[in-house]
Design a protein around this motif. Sequence first.
Motif, mmCIF file in Angstrom:
data_model
loop_
_atom_site.group_PDB
_atom_site.id
_atom_site.type_symbol
_atom_site.label_atom_id
_atom_site.label_comp_id
_atom_site.label_asym_id
_atom_site.label_seq_id
_atom_site.Cartn_x
_atom_site.Cartn_y
_atom_site.Cartn_z
ATOM 1 N N THR A 41 32.202 70.701 -36.415
ATOM 2 C CA THR A 41 33.253 69.989 -37.132
ATOM 3 C C THR A 41 32.680 68.924 -38.062
ATOM 4 O OG1 THR A 41 33.468 68.502 -35.244
ATOM 5 C CG2 THR A 41 35.003 70.355 -35.371
ATOM 6 N N ASP A 42 31.358 68.738 -38.055
ATOM 7 C CA ASP A 42 30.691 67.772 -38.938
ATOM 8 C C ASP A 42 31.243 66.365 -38.791
ATOM 9 O OD1 ASP A 42 28.840 69.549 -40.156
ATOM 10 O OD2 ASP A 42 30.428 70.352 -41.409
ATOM 11 N N ILE A 43 31.417 65.936 -37.554
ATOM 12 C CA ILE A 43 31.844 64.566 -37.326
ATOM 13 C C ILE A 43 30.731 63.797 -36.635
ATOM 14 C CG2 ILE A 43 34.271 65.246 -37.144
ATOM 15 C CD1 ILE A 43 33.944 64.643 -34.099
ATOM 16 N N VAL A 124 33.963 59.993 -39.122
ATOM 17 C CA VAL A 124 32.994 60.284 -40.172
ATOM 18 C C VAL A 124 32.618 58.988 -40.879
ATOM 19 C CG1 VAL A 124 32.641 61.486 -42.379
ATOM 20 C CG2 VAL A 124 33.900 62.605 -40.541
ATOM 21 N N ASP A 125 31.367 58.880 -41.283
ATOM 22 C CA ASP A 125 30.936 57.745 -42.110
ATOM 23 C C ASP A 125 31.508 57.947 -43.503
ATOM 24 O OD1 ASP A 125 29.738 55.767 -43.562
ATOM 25 O OD2 ASP A 125 27.680 56.281 -42.994
ATOM 26 N N MET A 126 32.644 57.314 -43.771
ATOM 27 C CA MET A 126 33.337 57.538 -45.024
ATOM 28 C C MET A 126 32.575 57.031 -46.238
ATOM 29 S SD MET A 126 35.940 59.294 -44.156
ATOM 30 C CE MET A 126 36.919 59.297 -45.655
ATOM 31 N N ASN A 127 31.576 56.208 -46.025
ATOM 32 C CA ASN A 127 30.751 55.753 -47.144
ATOM 33 C C ASN A 127 29.920 56.892 -47.732
ATOM 34 O OD1 ASN A 127 31.528 52.986 -47.062
ATOM 35 N ND2 ASN A 127 30.183 52.691 -45.286
ATOM 36 N N LYS A 128 29.774 57.969 -46.949
ATOM 37 C CA LYS A 128 29.013 59.129 -47.423
ATOM 38 C C LYS A 128 29.917 60.206 -48.031
ATOM 39 C CE LYS A 128 25.376 58.550 -43.941
ATOM 40 N NZ LYS A 128 24.676 59.198 -42.786
ATOM 41 N N ILE A 169 28.555 70.200 -48.655
ATOM 42 C CA ILE A 169 29.958 70.477 -48.368
ATOM 43 C C ILE A 169 30.104 70.565 -46.860
ATOM 44 C CG2 ILE A 169 29.667 72.995 -48.576
ATOM 45 C CD1 ILE A 169 32.551 73.036 -49.767
ATOM 46 N N LYS A 170 31.133 69.894 -46.320
ATOM 47 C CA LYS A 170 31.312 69.788 -44.884
ATOM 48 C C LYS A 170 32.712 70.214 -44.469
ATOM 49 C CE LYS A 170 27.373 67.510 -43.863
ATOM 50 N NZ LYS A 170 26.393 67.941 -42.825
ATOM 51 N N TYR A 171 32.809 70.698 -43.247
ATOM 52 C CA TYR A 171 34.090 71.031 -42.614
ATOM 53 C C TYR A 171 34.877 69.734 -42.429
ATOM 54 C CZ TYR A 171 37.041 73.077 -38.859
ATOM 55 O OH TYR A 171 38.070 73.521 -38.069
ATOM 56 N N ASP A 172 36.099 69.690 -42.914
ATOM 57 C CA ASP A 172 36.862 68.444 -42.884
ATOM 58 C C ASP A 172 37.684 68.314 -41.608
ATOM 59 O OD1 ASP A 172 38.328 66.190 -43.294
ATOM 60 O OD2 ASP A 172 39.038 66.723 -45.293
#
Length: 235
Positions: A41-43, A124-128, A169-172
């Motif tokens: 899930t890329d979290i 998620v690190d939203m800065n990224k 690109i990551k799974y959101d």
Amino acid sequence: MRTFILACMIFISGIVSGQQNGLNKIKEYDLSNIWTSGGTTDIDETDFFTTERPDFRGFIGDNYQRIYIQIDEVVKDHLNPLIYYVRGYSEVKGNRCSFLGKIKIDSAQITERGQIFEGADYLVDMNKVTHRGTVVCSYQFFENRNQKWTGFFSGQLRTQFYLTTDGQIKYDAIGGFSDSYMNNAYIGAWTSYSSGNSKTCNWGEFRIPESGDLDIGSGDFSPTPKYIENGWEEN
């Protein structure tokens, strides 16, 4: 009236332009891992939300018979970057059928990250995160005619993703704390080779799209008791 028509034309033109820009941008990325079963899930926060994507939950027919879908391999076409080739299998009532097919990206909406909503930074690190987006695709998966009770799947796939500062690109799963969260949502039908008859067949990750009264869960998927015997003894 002429002013109204002109405003509508400008509005529609903006939508079309945005979709085209989204398609051009999505060509630069590879969604293969996002669509292959068994990914992540890329979290970042493992204690709050699962890092592993769940198996697809799905149903076929008006009685919501459970169907298992596994997508083992997805390969991007090197000539047409909007087309991906797929290999996997389906299983209903113990009958397993392999399939081959393709996914075609029809539209892509990509927007800048914008305002960070409450809870997102726990996952998620939203800065990224630079952009968030959605692709809407058409798909056709053809089961092996030499196997029993076969046909083909067709319909629409909707996938959410985000883009990062290092060009990935990551799974959101940023909205994963929401009770209604789902991703990789397939809405369509299965059509029998032999009879030509079609049945509604939808599946997705975490939740099933357009599942009627099958899902009565609040915080998570939970099948209605009246459908338990249709393969939902273990949900």
